[in-house]
Design an enzyme around this catalytic site. Structure first.
Site, PDB file in Angstrom:
ATOM      1  CB  SER A  86      23.998 -48.264  28.795  1.00  0.00           C
ATOM      2  OG  SER A  86      22.703 -48.037  28.271  1.00  0.00           O
ATOM      3  CG  HIS A 189      19.532 -47.067  31.718  1.00  0.00           C
ATOM      4  ND1 HIS A 189      19.440 -48.404  31.396  1.00  0.00           N
ATOM      5  CD2 HIS A 189      20.467 -46.532  30.896  1.00  0.00           C
ATOM      6  CE1 HIS A 189      20.296 -48.665  30.423  1.00  0.00           C
ATOM      7  NE2 HIS A 189      20.923 -47.546  30.096  1.00  0.00           N
TER       8      HIS A 189
END
Length: 310
Positions: A86, A189
């Protein structure tokens, strides 16, 4: 082959940078970054409490700054291969010299702010599902109207969506699995972050971007990306798309990685790698006390990378 990897949001704990900035040079460096991005990283890494460093706009710059600081402790070695989970992808892009350190911190400062704003638009969150068969878990996630936002491997999949739907999942977990809510303030996300993307596209478009000096893997599909611009474009678009850390690990295995160092705040990713890639030597760079062991591992496993990642 050596891989140096960078963790994502949720890996931070109060005071985890205290030992790193006992060195006056590193403390001055962290303070200079604080001034540059107008965020007190020294405070966040040393005296801030758990709630303050959980906030997205604080957590993301703190995590990237910590990773780069740890990299300085290793002598800023260019790894053969790098990847980040991430927001850790921004750290990885710095290690591969795709971004300068100032540009990386400016980018993550904007990312944290934009995602924090997006998270505030709805009551969403994330929960880790531990154990269970992958297809059974994915079907359960879909059945509750949730998204598999992270597939981390080693029996860990993170679901994201509304707090009500996450509560329903926790009340009826998939067979053989348990559900653990995560201390994050949004459905990262997923499409819930879509509003953050246009701003980040604009910010990224003016960055000075270089092609990587190391193999750098993408969270999108685990692929090794050859151009700096594609790396940055993927990092931006990943804000609203799932993280496939499992595929990054599959590529590490395929490429012949023999050792992994996780930058601070370290521990989570090497824990997963130990279970998925048991033959790979790992080290979590948690404090400066770990630097000597890390340098020994580097001496035994580092192979100079080629300019073109592949």
């Amino acid at each position: 082959m050596l891989a140096i990897i960078a963790p994502g949001q949720g890996s931070q704990t109060p005071g985890f940078l205290n030992s790193w900035i006992e060195d006056s040079t590193r403390k001055e460096l962290l303070a200079s970054w604080s001034d540059a991005i107008e965020l007190d990283l020294v405070h966040l890494g040393t005296t801030a409490d758990a709630d303050e460093i959980r906030a997205t706009e604080n957590a993301q710059p703190l995590i990237v700054a910590a990773g780069i600081l740890g990299w300085h402790g290793l002598g800023r070695i260019t790894p053969t291969l790098t990847a980040g989970h991430s927001v850790g992808e921004i750290t990885a892009a710095t290690l591969a010299h795709v971004l300068s350190e100032p540009d990386a911190l400016a980018l993550v400062r904007e990312r944290g702010s934009a995602m924090g704003i997006a998270a505030g638009l709805s009551a969403t969150g994330m929960s880790a599902i531990l154990g269970g068969e992958r297809e059974v878990v994915l079907e359960a996630i879909r059945s509750f109207g949730l998204i598999a936002a992270n597939e981390n491997g080693a029996g860990q999949i993170v679901a994201a969506g509304t707090l009500d739907d996450l509560a329903a999942l926790a009340a009826t977990p998939p067979e053989g699995a348990r559900v653990r809510p995560l201390a994050v303030a949004g459905a990262f996300h997923t499409e819930a972050m879509r509003s953050a993307v246009p701003h980040m596209v604009d910010i990224a478009s003016v960055l000075d971007v270089h092609d990587p000096d190391a193999k750098i893997l993408s969270n999108k599909d685990g692929a090794a990306i050859k151009t700096g611009r594609e790396i940055i474009d993927r990092i931006v678009n990943q804000i609203a798309h799932p993280v496939r850390w499992d595929l990054c690990m599959a590529t590490m295995k395929k490429k012949g990685v023999t050792a992994v160092i996780e930058l601070p705040p370290a521990g989570t990713l090497v824990g997963i790698i130990k279970r998925v890639l048991p033959g790979v030597e790992t080290l979590a760079l948690k404090t400066p006390d770990d630097v000597e062991a890390a340098k020994d591992l580097i001496a035994r496993h580092h192979v100079k990378s080629e300019k073109v990642a592949g």
